[in-house]
Design a protein around this motif. Sequence first.
Motif, mmCIF file in Angstrom:
data_model
loop_
_atom_site.group_PDB
_atom_site.id
_atom_site.type_symbol
_atom_site.label_atom_id
_atom_site.label_comp_id
_atom_site.label_asym_id
_atom_site.label_seq_id
_atom_site.Cartn_x
_atom_site.Cartn_y
_atom_site.Cartn_z
ATOM 1 N N MET A 1 4.156 -10.942 -16.835
ATOM 2 C CA MET A 1 3.746 -12.346 -16.767
ATOM 3 C C MET A 1 3.767 -13.033 -18.131
ATOM 4 S SD MET A 1 3.382 -13.732 -13.966
ATOM 5 C CE MET A 1 3.707 -13.177 -12.326
ATOM 6 N N PHE B 1 5.359 0.025 -3.649
ATOM 7 C CA PHE B 1 4.705 -1.277 -3.765
ATOM 8 C C PHE B 1 3.829 -1.326 -5.005
ATOM 9 C CE2 PHE B 1 0.946 -3.897 -3.094
ATOM 10 C CZ PHE B 1 1.532 -5.129 -2.898
ATOM 11 N N PHE B 2 3.068 -0.245 -5.244
ATOM 12 C CA PHE B 2 2.206 -0.218 -6.424
ATOM 13 C C PHE B 2 3.054 -0.338 -7.686
ATOM 14 C CE2 PHE B 2 -0.853 1.894 -3.575
ATOM 15 C CZ PHE B 2 -1.890 1.016 -3.773
ATOM 16 N N ILE C 1 12.555 -10.224 -13.297
ATOM 17 C CA ILE C 1 12.291 -10.568 -11.889
ATOM 18 C C ILE C 1 13.581 -10.490 -11.080
ATOM 19 C CG2 ILE C 1 11.754 -12.524 -10.378
ATOM 20 C CD1 ILE C 1 9.437 -13.172 -12.147
ATOM 21 N N GLU D 1 -5.269 5.951 -9.081
ATOM 22 C CA GLU D 1 -5.465 4.780 -9.944
ATOM 23 C C GLU D 1 -6.122 5.183 -11.263
ATOM 24 O OE1 GLU D 1 -5.472 0.890 -9.675
ATOM 25 O OE2 GLU D 1 -3.593 1.873 -9.208
ATOM 26 N N THR E 1 5.506 -6.176 -11.965
ATOM 27 C CA THR E 1 5.542 -7.645 -11.934
ATOM 28 C C THR E 1 4.342 -8.238 -12.658
ATOM 29 O OG1 THR E 1 6.317 -7.240 -9.705
ATOM 30 C CG2 THR E 1 6.195 -9.512 -10.387
ATOM 31 N N LEU E 2 3.184 -7.573 -12.489
ATOM 32 C CA LEU E 2 1.996 -8.068 -13.208
ATOM 33 C C LEU E 2 2.194 -7.992 -14.718
ATOM 34 C CD1 LEU E 2 -1.375 -6.869 -11.680
ATOM 35 C CD2 LEU E 2 -0.566 -9.180 -12.050
ATOM 36 N N ASN F 1 6.060 -1.697 -8.038
ATOM 37 C CA ASN F 1 6.568 -3.066 -8.180
ATOM 38 C C ASN F 1 5.461 -4.019 -8.577
ATOM 39 O OD1 ASN F 1 9.187 -2.550 -7.541
ATOM 40 N ND2 ASN F 1 8.871 -2.759 -5.351
ATOM 41 N N TYR F 2 4.292 -3.814 -7.974
ATOM 42 C CA TYR F 2 3.153 -4.701 -8.227
ATOM 43 C C TYR F 2 2.768 -4.667 -9.704
ATOM 44 C CZ TYR F 2 -1.747 -6.169 -7.999
ATOM 45 O OH TYR F 2 -2.944 -6.781 -8.204
ATOM 46 N N TYR F 3 2.642 -3.451 -10.247
ATOM 47 C CA TYR F 3 2.218 -3.358 -11.641
ATOM 48 C C TYR F 3 3.303 -3.837 -12.595
ATOM 49 C CZ TYR F 3 -2.137 -1.143 -10.447
ATOM 50 O OH TYR F 3 -3.382 -0.925 -9.955
ATOM 51 N N PHE G 1 0.802 -1.224 0.000
ATOM 52 C CA PHE G 1 0.000 0.000 0.000
ATOM 53 C C PHE G 1 0.836 1.276 0.000
ATOM 54 C CE2 PHE G 1 -2.704 -3.172 2.055
ATOM 55 C CZ PHE G 1 -3.678 -3.250 1.081
#
Lengths: 483, 500
Positions: free
Chosen positions: B413, B402-403, B422, B488, B409-410, B405-407, B398
Amino acid sequence: MINNFDESALLFALIMIIHVINIFLCKSRYHYNFINIFSLSVIQSLISLVLFFTIDAGQKLTWNIFYINEILNLNVFINKFTVIFLNLINLLSLILLIFFEKYLYLFEKNNYQKTLLFFIYFFLNLNILIVCSNLVSSILIIVINALLSIGYLNAKYHDHKPKIINTLSIIYFFQYIFLFILLIYLVELFNDNSFDNNNIMVSNLDISSQYILYVLSFFGLFIFTLVPFYYFINLKIIDEFIIIIISQLFASLILFTKLIFYIFNFNFLPIFLKNDNLFINIFIIINLLVIASALVYSKFKDNILTLLSLFSLSYLFLSYLILYKSNNNSLLFLSIGFIINISSLFITIIPFNLLQSKMNNQISFRGLFFLMPKSCILLILSLLNFIGIMPSFNMVANFQIFKIFANNMIITPFISVVVFNIIFLIFIAVFLKIILTRVSLDRSQEIINLSEKFENQQNLVYSRIAVIILSIIFFIFRKFITL
Amino acid sequence: MLKLATTSSIYVLIILPLISSLLCFVSRQRGVNYFIYIASAILSLIIILSLSLKTVVFGKIVNDFEISAISIAQEFQLDILSLFFLLVITYIKLITNSLYRFNIESSVSEESNQKTYAVLLLNIFAINSILLTNNIFNLFIFCEIYIFTFLAICSASNDSKVLKSAFTYFCFSSASTLLFLLSFIVIYLCFGETNFNKIVDNFALISEENYWYLFLILFSIFLAIILKFFPFWVFYDNIKSKNSFSDLVITEIFFVTCLIGIYLALKFIKSFFGNNLLFVKFNYDLLLIFISIIIISYTSIKIVKEKHLKLIAIDLSLITLGLILITLAIQNTNSLKALFYFIINNACSNIILFILAIYIKKNYKTSSIEQVNFSYKITYFVSLFLKIFISFVIGLPFTLLFFANYYLTLSIMDYNYKIVIIVLLAITNFAYFKLGLNLFRVLYLREDHDQQNSFNLCKFNNKKTLQLAFFLNLILIFLLMFNINFLEKFSNKFAQYFLL
């Protein structure tokens, strides 16, 4: 439904508020007043007990705290499952608080306040972790726990920088990476990471994805417990208990149980045993045997507690694999039983650990029963608890395991289970033999004083008894612990 | 009426700093100059914020004065891309120039102080114009003005090292100017237009055989942007300098200039590739990944060993640059969202780390975090801020990092080189983690008694600025976090802007 919603929300909020007040009380050093941390903790446990009876089976209450989208949000939920864990954790925190407050006051006066403070922090975090409704928020709590542990070590060893902190922080980092990838993988596969419904999704996946999910979650959750145990990182026993057991192992167990319940479903766990996977089974047996032999030969020299914890932890993982077939309750029983037992083991073994650090040779352990009979009896009781011989909570899970073997014999797991129990019994027998041998030794005054403190301090004795009784209470009221 | 008001506020954004820079010469009093500066900066921030909602809804705001046929007119456009960069850069300017007010102003004579404020305002004028213009010849001129204002700031430092670097930079910049001029002329000859939107429209005029023209243009623009906006190696030696002006120069180069460079790169990519399928033809992702591997692995290894907080902060911004290159290589919605969050994170946390480093350097004569004990020197609130700030550096769930890294990594894929990325992500996050823990340890270090006495003698200077900067920044971060829904939506629009 609506009435219940308000009531339970209020009760849960009260529990959290009491935790926060406890933190401030502990910080301000005014905890010897009428309103002190103990009385508040008692109220807290009572509230969680009331909360247990306000929630019906199958009922689920959710509150939005911080909502971004379907995946990234910070929701909490309360149902029968979470309330059972809330009860357990709050009761345990009360008992452990009573024990450690006295223990720290007597033996570690310098770090008294700091340690107590972090102790309360960790239990607050555990409470939040139990009610978190998705994986992201659970990861947040686990990482905060990790940071707090490092903060705790930094606060305690501020004058010199132990290398342990570096090692631990690297392990924490890997834990975070594993959990992060697990999250991304789950989102990629199902576009969901919440503990919403009894998902059946994982069972539809192919075996390789199931393996990846299992490995990621297992290592992500237990890497921090396993690596320090295997490398025998030398921490003081109280640090080990607070950092590894309370902050990490309890959190991991709770989260692991939740993952199995709400996301993974049972169908994917048996892949290890269903095909009679020889490699996994032999690995488990060898692991058990190695630790067991280390246990028998160590004879209370050092790291006895670490070995015992590791031994029981491997047994726990084996039991998880075996119990997949039975109903949900037995897995829940397993987690709860382990949490109670590991805490009882730690606080009953602490006196011996402290004595050990004062004594130079292990021969002095002989005849210890006549010096501190209460502590010895309590330790034996908690060891018996572990293999479920006592009418304790572990008995239920062990009973289930043997019932499964009676119906469907799988050779290698059966051997593992038997080996574990026999070795534990041998260990208890050896321990009994050592402490019951009568020898005439001149013990130093220091040791006698120390043992007298453990024998006569009411808080120390009663709290240790209370943990064992807690296990029995959970055993008696096991009918209520159903989902 | 509304339309006129909206477009005229774009003109206000450009003219306001220009007029206020002239106003600075009216009075020599420090307070008045500072007031003019801060008023114009805050006013422009408010104007941008008031325009932001309209821009997010309508996509873009354009002035439609078709004055001349060959379009050398002043053409301006505020779209989502420029809005985002305007917001970030104005915020950075507000934060970093508070540095000037509290840190440098007292040591400068009144006359040069007056001039510096005027130059700082001119600098804002140039940046606003670069971000708002929609015409390549205008862009060329505003880039030059920007470089001159930057060199003027350098010249105010009176430090031979800074001036040496500034001279080298001037040479590079001149070369890049020539390249820009060349490529702009080629663009004009190819497309017959100087307006960015019309270049896109005329793109079909180029036949298949003349694609090498495009290559030439792209190559020269690429080189020019690197020379002009990413001259990190020129100023890298000045990071540890004691000169206060050099800190100002460093923040300008490493946090503002490179952002403008990224903006221009995105703008050119959009105008050349935007509506066309050239992404497929010129697949440059391997090159970008290769560059980012070099940047990230080098700086991450440096960070783990590095003890000086100033260098660490700069290296972190370089790592962010490497990650931004990766996001550009992947080219999907999630990766562009990650780019959005990386830039915001760079503006929020890395710059504050640099400011913290400056204050540590000022008070302890070194910015090495191993030798600093400020557990008793700072107030309870600052230490609390620091603890919260560390969680942003580490990238707890949060937080902005983090956001990002999150996006990211998503987004990888389904990507071919996902293992490489990675691993790179793990390396960078380890650097962040290690840094956060080092900072954490500093908070708990206790001083030795001998040291304590000597530290008691020296007062903790400039505490007010540190608190102010931290406070502003944390307010911003919390505002962003609690309005993360808006963020967002903004990031979604930002990503869609490129992929329509």
